[in-house]
Design an enzyme around this catalytic site. Structure first.
Site, PDB file in Angstrom:
ATOM      1  N   ARG A  14      35.396  45.603  48.324  1.00 19.28           N
ATOM      2  CA  ARG A  14      36.711  44.988  48.130  1.00 19.28           C
ATOM      3  C   ARG A  14      36.968  44.613  46.675  1.00 19.28           C
ATOM      4  NH1 ARG A  14      36.769  40.174  52.239  1.00 19.28           N
ATOM      5  NH2 ARG A  14      38.637  39.649  51.039  1.00 19.28           N
ATOM      6  N   GLY A  41      24.824  43.650  48.565  1.00 18.58           N
ATOM      7  CA  GLY A  41      26.163  44.022  49.006  1.00 18.58           C
ATOM      8  C   GLY A  41      26.856  44.966  48.032  1.00 18.58           C
ATOM      9  N   THR A  81      22.330  40.891  57.434  1.00 15.43           N
ATOM     10  CA  THR A  81      21.639  39.898  56.611  1.00 15.43           C
ATOM     11  C   THR A  81      20.187  39.705  57.013  1.00 15.43           C
ATOM     12  OG1 THR A  81      22.669  38.240  58.059  1.00 15.43           O
ATOM     13  CG2 THR A  81      23.693  38.626  55.909  1.00 15.43           C
ATOM     14  N   LYS A 122      32.620  35.537  11.224  1.00 13.93           N
ATOM     15  CA  LYS A 122      31.677  36.308  12.034  1.00 13.93           C
ATOM     16  C   LYS A 122      30.351  36.425  11.293  1.00 13.93           C
ATOM     17  CE  LYS A 122      30.908  40.451  11.701  1.00 13.93           C
ATOM     18  NZ  LYS A 122      29.788  41.334  11.194  1.00 13.93           N
TER      19      LYS A 122
END
Length: 450
Positions: free
Chosen positions: A18, A14, A80, A336
């Site tokens: 959107r 897909g 699909t 770190k």
């Protein structure tokens, strides 16, 4: 039925228009992991014989993310059923069971996938098993229509459903399990005589029933099969998964003082009797030992914390930090790529990067390991029991020996031997009355300008 081979086909082609993103939809992260990664993790728990991920043209980033699993390309977005057909070449001759999943449905669990497979292998030998759900608001979902024997008769899209069919609360969740021996012909028979001229996977149920084949339904919780098509839906799925992760952490013996403000990654590991204050964020790769206290508003990512440590509040632990047992890392301390050994303390306003801090060393407020010269990183070694005075700068590469003391405000650029005192700052001078004379002069200058 006897144990059979299993294949899984994950549809991830897909475009996700959107989402309004340059990143393929299935690579958007939920709890620190791409959506398709969640689906792969659920699939992997079933130990399938084959996994195929269907992608769109040019989706090299998705192919890289799902490696070493192979990908098939759906060259055109034609529905699909067409997407599943794209995987046929990699499943040629396969006659076991096949689960079809969606890369944008990241909350499905291994237990639900097992239930689909078990239903497929029942004595009724259904050709297709569809995953159903009963949402609070069935809305525009397709309805699963059962026959008198409880088998699945058809899937009816909401727009095509009668009033009686719309009253059905059992809805289509999208996932399906197939008998591989019959799947190729069933999906090959799907046509595109519809408004969008697309090939819909849901049509296989009616095709199978017309051929006299049984079909079945397995139900899942609606929250497990929420799909993502927009940023708002991505946020909703994040919220649902956070609830699941928080519950699992508390069930396993951790205390989350304010669960709703604690954000976990899918791989966060919290030990027994860990206490987490409000507002804490756990990025990927955090493992916390037993009896650790993490005070409010800490940010952790890529770190290991051993038992009995106390972290925060407002601490930041970055990738590569290894915090030993009974260590104290206090407020506004950043660590770190550094090892902090047992019982060491850095309680205030400190940066420790690319370093080793020995057992029971004390790092004073405002201390900085100067690890970067603009071109490369260098390491700082601080010995066991060393005391680093406040506001010190340790210019790497540098070694501070065991038990050494660094005077407050020092800039240390050379090695300090064990048990030595080093003071590297300008000597203090005092000028009696200077401040009073300064103020008087400035006041006179201001008066003349008035």
């Amino acid at each position: 039925m006897a144990q059979r081979p299993l294949a899984c086909v994950i549809l991830a082609a897909g475009k996700g228009t959107r989402m309004k993103s340059d990143l393929p939809k299935v690579l958007h992260r939920v709890a620190g992991r791409p959506m398709v990664g969640h689906v792969l993790a659920a699939v992997k728990a079933l130990d399938p014989d084959h996994v195929v991920v269907v992608v769109g043209p040019g989706m090299d980033s998705v192919a890289a993310a799902v490696a070493p699993y192979p990908t098939a390309v759906q060259h055109e977005q034609r529905g699909t059923a067409d997407a599943v057909r794209a995987a046929f070449g990699l499943l040629e001759g396969f006659t076991g069971d096949v689960i079809v999943l969606y890369g944008d449905t990241p909350l499905v669990t291994p237990d639900t996938l097992r239930a689909l497979v078990q239903a497929r292998r029942q004595a009724a030998d259904p050709a297709v098993v569809v995953l159903g759900m009963r949402p609070d608001d069935p809305g525009a979902y397709g309805r699963l229509i059962l026959n008198a024997r409880g088998g699945l008769e058809k899937i009816v899209e909401y727009l095509d459903a009668s009033e009686q069919e719309r009253a059905v609360t059992l809805c289509n969740a999208g996932l399906m399990a197939f008998d591989g021996a019959r799947m190729f012909d069933l999906i090959g028979s799907v046509g595109n005589d519809n408004a969008k001229s697309e090939y819909y996977l849901t049509d296989v149920v009616q095709i199978a029933r017309r051929a006299g084949m049984a079909c079945a339904v397995v139900e899942a919780a609606p929250a497990e099969v929420v799909g993502v098509n927009s940023r708002a839906e991505l946020a909703e799925v994040e919220k649902l998964l956070q609830r699941r992760l928080r519950k699992a952490a508390m069930d396993n013996g951790a205390t989350l003082i304010d669960p709703d403000s604690t954000f976990l990654s899918v791989d966060t590991r919290l030990g027994r009797d860990v206490v987490v204050g409000p507002g804490c964020f756990f990025g990927a790769g955090v493992t916390v030992g037993d009896r650790v206290e993490i005070k409010p508003y800490c940010h952790l990512e890529g770190v290991r914390i051993d038992s009995g440590a106390v972290i925060g509040p407002y601490a930041r632990l970055r990738p590569g930090a290894e915090i030993g047992p009974d260590v104290h890392i206090g407020n506004f301390v950043e660590v770190k790529n550094a090892v902090i050994e047992a019982g060491a303390k850095a309680n205030h306003l400190t940066y420790i990067g690319d370093a080793r801090v020995g057992a029971k060393a004390n790092i004073g407020a405002g201390t900085i390991t100067c690890n970067y010269d603009g071109f490369s990183k260098s390491r700082t070694e601080i010995g066991a029991g060393a005391f680093i005075g406040s506001n010190s700068a340790l210019v790497a590469p540098v070694v501070i020996g065991d038990g050494a003391i660094v005077g407050a405000g020092s800039v240390v650029t050379m090695a300090v031997e064990a048990d030595a005192l080093v003071v590297a700052r300008g000597s203090q001078k005092a000028y009696a009355g200077w401040a009073q004379r300064f103020r008087e002069r400035k006041q006179n200058e201001k008066a003349k300008k008035a």
